[in-house]
Design a protein around this motif. Structure first.
Motif, PDB file in Angstrom:
ATOM      1  N   ILE A   1      13.900  -0.541  -0.244  1.00 39.30           N
ATOM      2  CA  ILE A   1      13.301   0.532   0.567  1.00 39.30           C
ATOM      3  C   ILE A   1      14.367   1.550   0.965  1.00 39.30           C
ATOM      4  N   ASN A   2      15.541   1.063   1.371  1.00 33.70           N
ATOM      5  CA  ASN A   2      16.634   1.971   1.762  1.00 33.70           C
ATOM      6  C   ASN A   2      17.091   2.828   0.584  1.00 33.70           C
ATOM      7  N   THR A   3      17.169   2.225  -0.605  1.00 32.93           N
ATOM      8  CA  THR A   3      17.603   2.972  -1.795  1.00 32.93           C
ATOM      9  C   THR A   3      16.581   4.049  -2.147  1.00 32.93           C
ATOM     10  N   ILE A   4      15.298   3.701  -2.057  1.00 36.23           N
ATOM     11  CA  ILE A   4      14.248   4.697  -2.314  1.00 36.23           C
ATOM     12  C   ILE A   4      14.363   5.849  -1.323  1.00 36.23           C
ATOM     13  N   GLY A   5      14.650   5.513  -0.072  1.00 42.98           N
ATOM     14  CA  GLY A   5      14.803   6.556   0.950  1.00 42.98           C
ATOM     15  C   GLY A   5      15.983   7.471   0.680  1.00 42.98           C
ATOM     16  N   SER A   6      17.106   6.882   0.231  1.00 45.26           N
ATOM     17  CA  SER A   6      18.303   7.688  -0.030  1.00 45.26           C
ATOM     18  C   SER A   6      18.129   8.598  -1.243  1.00 45.26           C
ATOM     19  N   LYS A   7      17.228   8.221  -2.182  1.00 50.10           N
ATOM     20  CA  LYS A   7      16.996   9.023  -3.388  1.00 50.10           C
ATOM     21  C   LYS A   7      15.775   9.929  -3.266  1.00 50.10           C
ATOM     22  N   ALA A   8      15.068   9.824  -2.153  1.00 52.31           N
ATOM     23  CA  ALA A   8      13.753  10.474  -2.041  1.00 52.31           C
ATOM     24  C   ALA A   8      13.778  11.976  -2.319  1.00 52.31           C
TER      25      ALA A   8
ATOM     26  N   LYS B   1       8.607  10.101   4.736  1.00 47.17           N
ATOM     27  CA  LYS B   1       7.714   9.618   5.799  1.00 47.17           C
ATOM     28  C   LYS B   1       7.181   8.228   5.468  1.00 47.17           C
ATOM     29  N   ILE B   2       6.834   8.034   4.193  1.00 50.81           N
ATOM     30  CA  ILE B   2       6.324   6.722   3.756  1.00 50.81           C
ATOM     31  C   ILE B   2       7.411   5.659   3.894  1.00 50.81           C
ATOM     32  N   VAL B   3       8.645   6.014   3.543  1.00 52.19           N
ATOM     33  CA  VAL B   3       9.767   5.081   3.655  1.00 52.19           C
ATOM     34  C   VAL B   3       9.956   4.642   5.110  1.00 52.19           C
ATOM     35  N   VAL B   4       9.835   5.593   6.035  1.00 49.43           N
ATOM     36  CA  VAL B   4       9.958   5.264   7.465  1.00 49.43           C
ATOM     37  C   VAL B   4       8.877   4.266   7.884  1.00 49.43           C
ATOM     38  N   GLN B   5       7.658   4.468   7.391  1.00 52.79           N
ATOM     39  CA  GLN B   5       6.565   3.547   7.708  1.00 52.79           C
ATOM     40  C   GLN B   5       6.822   2.151   7.132  1.00 52.79           C
ATOM     41  N   MET B   6       7.369   2.115   5.923  1.00 54.70           N
ATOM     42  CA  MET B   6       7.706   0.826   5.301  1.00 54.70           C
ATOM     43  C   MET B   6       8.782   0.092   6.106  1.00 54.70           C
ATOM     44  N   LYS B   7       9.788   0.834   6.557  1.00 54.79           N
ATOM     45  CA  LYS B   7      10.859   0.240   7.355  1.00 54.79           C
ATOM     46  C   LYS B   7      10.317  -0.335   8.659  1.00 54.79           C
ATOM     47  N   ASP B   8       9.371   0.371   9.255  1.00 55.34           N
ATOM     48  CA  ASP B   8       8.773  -0.076  10.513  1.00 55.34           C
ATOM     49  C   ASP B   8       8.057  -1.413  10.318  1.00 55.34           C
ATOM     50  N   GLU B   9       7.283  -1.527   9.252  1.00 56.13           N
ATOM     51  CA  GLU B   9       6.569  -2.779   8.972  1.00 56.13           C
ATOM     52  C   GLU B   9       7.547  -3.904   8.624  1.00 56.13           C
ATOM     53  N   LEU B  10       8.611  -3.577   7.896  1.00 51.53           N
ATOM     54  CA  LEU B  10       9.591  -4.589   7.518  1.00 51.53           C
ATOM     55  C   LEU B  10      10.311  -5.143   8.747  1.00 51.53           C
ATOM     56  N   GLU B  11      10.601  -4.292   9.715  1.00 54.22           N
ATOM     57  CA  GLU B  11      11.249  -4.762  10.944  1.00 54.22           C
ATOM     58  C   GLU B  11      10.353  -5.745  11.692  1.00 54.22           C
ATOM     59  N   LYS B  12       9.048  -5.480  11.673  1.00 50.56           N
ATOM     60  CA  LYS B  12       8.105  -6.411  12.312  1.00 50.56           C
ATOM     61  C   LYS B  12       8.065  -7.741  11.574  1.00 50.56           C
TER      62      LYS B  12
ATOM     63  N   LYS C   1       0.840  -1.209   0.000  1.00 50.59           N
ATOM     64  CA  LYS C   1       0.000   0.000   0.000  1.00 50.59           C
ATOM     65  C   LYS C   1       0.874   1.258   0.000  1.00 50.59           C
ATOM     66  N   TYR C   2       1.937   1.237   0.817  1.00 49.76           N
ATOM     67  CA  TYR C   2       2.854   2.373   0.860  1.00 49.76           C
ATOM     68  C   TYR C   2       3.579   2.535  -0.476  1.00 49.76           C
ATOM     69  N   LEU C   3       3.903   1.415  -1.123  1.00 47.93           N
ATOM     70  CA  LEU C   3       4.556   1.473  -2.436  1.00 47.93           C
ATOM     71  C   LEU C   3       3.652   2.158  -3.464  1.00 47.93           C
ATOM     72  N   LYS C   4       2.390   1.839  -3.423  1.00 50.69           N
ATOM     73  CA  LYS C   4       1.432   2.475  -4.343  1.00 50.69           C
ATOM     74  C   LYS C   4       1.363   3.988  -4.099  1.00 50.69           C
ATOM     75  N   SER C   5       1.477   4.391  -2.826  1.00 49.10           N
ATOM     76  CA  SER C   5       1.502   5.831  -2.492  1.00 49.10           C
ATOM     77  C   SER C   5       2.753   6.485  -3.074  1.00 49.10           C
ATOM     78  N   ILE C   6       3.883   5.785  -3.006  1.00 51.68           N
ATOM     79  CA  ILE C   6       5.137   6.303  -3.572  1.00 51.68           C
ATOM     80  C   ILE C   6       5.000   6.464  -5.085  1.00 51.68           C
ATOM     81  N   ILE C   7       4.415   5.462  -5.746  1.00 51.01           N
ATOM     82  CA  ILE C   7       4.221   5.524  -7.198  1.00 51.01           C
ATOM     83  C   ILE C   7       3.354   6.732  -7.569  1.00 51.01           C
ATOM     84  N   LYS C   8       2.386   7.024  -6.731  1.00 52.03           N
ATOM     85  CA  LYS C   8       1.493   8.159  -6.985  1.00 52.03           C
ATOM     86  C   LYS C   8       2.207   9.496  -6.782  1.00 52.03           C
ATOM     87  N   ILE C   9       3.087   9.560  -5.785  1.00 56.54           N
ATOM     88  CA  ILE C   9       3.790  10.803  -5.453  1.00 56.54           C
ATOM     89  C   ILE C   9       4.943  11.079  -6.422  1.00 56.54           C
ATOM     90  N   ASP C  10       5.573  10.024  -6.930  1.00 56.43           N
ATOM     91  CA  ASP C  10       6.825  10.155  -7.672  1.00 56.43           C
ATOM     92  C   ASP C  10       6.816  11.199  -8.796  1.00 56.43           C
TER      93      ASP C  10
END
Length: 285
Positions: free
Chosen positions: A251-258, A265-276, A163-172
Motif C-alpha cells: 500500500i505504501n509503495t502504491i502511494g509513493s508511485k501514485a 485518497k484511496i491509499v489513505v483509506q486503505m491505510k486507515d483500514e489496515l491500522e484497524k 474493494k479499494y484495490l479494485k478501484s485502484i485497478i480501475k483508475i490505473d
C-alpha cells in the motif's frame, strides 16, 4: 480459526476440609507472560502449572490465582503469642490504647502469624491439576467466542481494502495517460525542438517508474493469503501480523508511485483500514 488472547475462567471445588478456588484472567501479550499466585504449600506444583498454561494457552499475559479456604478446625497458621504480647506492650508504651485496640494492631505486624508449610498429598494435587484443566478449557471457549467476533471485523476490514484495490485497478490506466498528457503539455509550453524517438524512450522509462502492476498483484495475493491463514488452526496471530506488514508495504509503495489525487485518497483509506486490522491483531492468539 481465530482465537482471542482475552479470557476469563473460574472454578472451585471442595477437598476434605478445604475450599479450592481458581481464577484465571488473560490479556494480550507477545509471549507467554504468566503471573502465578499459589499458597506456599502448593509451590511445588508451580512448574507443572506453568507448563500446562504454556502448552494449552500458548501466549498472553496470564494472571493465575489459587485461593484455599480452610473449613475445619485445622488452621494453616499459628499465632506467635510471645511476639504479639511484645507488640502489645510496646504499643501501650507509645500510646494510651485498650487491650482490644493493641491486639488488633499487633496482629497486623510482621511475624504475628507463622505458617506451617507442609505439602499437598497426591490426591489433592490431582484434584487441583484437574481443576486447572477445566479452567483452561473454559478460558479457551471464551477465547474462541471472542475470536469469532474478531474474525468478522478482520474480514470486513479486509473486504474494504480489496474493494479499494479494485478501484485502484480501475483508475490505473487513466492515471498513466494523464501523466503522459501532462508531460507533453509541459514540453509544448517550453517551446523547444525535441527528438520524438528519444522522447518516447524517456517517456516509457519515466512511466515505468510509476508502474504499480507488481504491487497490485502482490497486494491481492497478500489479501487472499490473509483470509487463508485466518482459517488455519490457532495460534496464527503472529503470522497474520507479518502478512499485515506485507500488505502495508505494498500500500505504501502504491502511494509513493501514485502521482494521482484520486488514487492517493484511496491509499489513505486503505491505510486507515489496515491500522484497524493491526490494532485488532494485537489481541489475536
Amino acid at each position: 480459526m481465530i482465537m482471542s488472547m482475552t479470557g476469563f475462567g473460574k472454578k472451585e471445588t471442595q477437598f476434605k476440609d478445604k475450599n479450592i478456588n481458581i481464577e484465571v484472567r488473560s490479556l494480550n501479550s507477545k509471549n507467554a507472560d504468566i503471573n502465578l499466585r499459589t499458597p506456599s504449600y502448593l509451590k511445588e506444583l508451580d512448574p507443572e502449572i506453568r507448563k500446562m498454561f504454556i502448552n494449552k494457552m500458548h501466549r498472553g499475559k496470564i494472571d493465575i490465582n489459587v485461593f484455599i479456604e480452610f473449613n475445619g478446625e485445622i488452621s494453616p497458621s499459628n499465632i506467635n503469642k510471645n511476639i504479639v504480647k511484645a507488640y502489645m506492650n510496646q504499643l501501650k508504651d507509645i500510646a494510651d490504647v485498650s487491650d482490644s485496640e493493641s491486639l488488633s494492631l499487633a496482629m497486623r505486624l510482621p511475624e504475628a502469624l507463622s505458617s506451617e508449610k507442609g505439602s499437598a498429598d497426591s490426591k489433592e494435587k490431582k484434584v487441583i491439576l484437574t481443576l486447572f484443566d477445566e479452567v483452561i478449557e473454559d478460558i479457551n471457549d471464551f477465547r474462541k467466542n471472542e475470536g469469532s467476533v474478531l474474525k468478522k471485523d478482520l474480514e470486513f476490514r479486509l473486504t474494504l481494502i480489496d474493494k479499494y484495490l479494485k478501484s485502484i485497478i480501475k483508475i490505473d490506466p487513466t492515471r498513466k495517460s494523464k501523466i503522459e498528457k501532462k508531460l507533453r503539455i509541459a514540453l509544448n509550453e517550453v517551446n523547444i525542438e525535441i527528438d520524438n524517438n528519444r522522447f518516447e524512450q524517456e517517456l516509457i522509462f519515466y512511466l515505468e517508474k510509476f508502474d504499480i502492476t507488481e504491487e497490485k498483484v502482490r497486494l491481492e495475493n497478500h489479501i487472499n493469503y490473509f483470509n487463508q491463514v485466518m482459517d488455519n488452526d490457532s495460534p496464527n496471530g503472529k503470522k497474520l501480523g507479518f502478512i499485515a506488514q506485507e500488505i502495508g508495504r505494498e500500500i505504501n509503495t502504491i502511494g509513493s508511485k501514485a502521482n494521482h489525487a484520486d488514487l492517493q485518497k484511496i491509499v489513505v483509506q486503505m491505510k486507515d483500514e489496515l491500522e484497524k486490522i493491526k490494532e485488532q491483531l494485537l489481541n489475536v492468539l
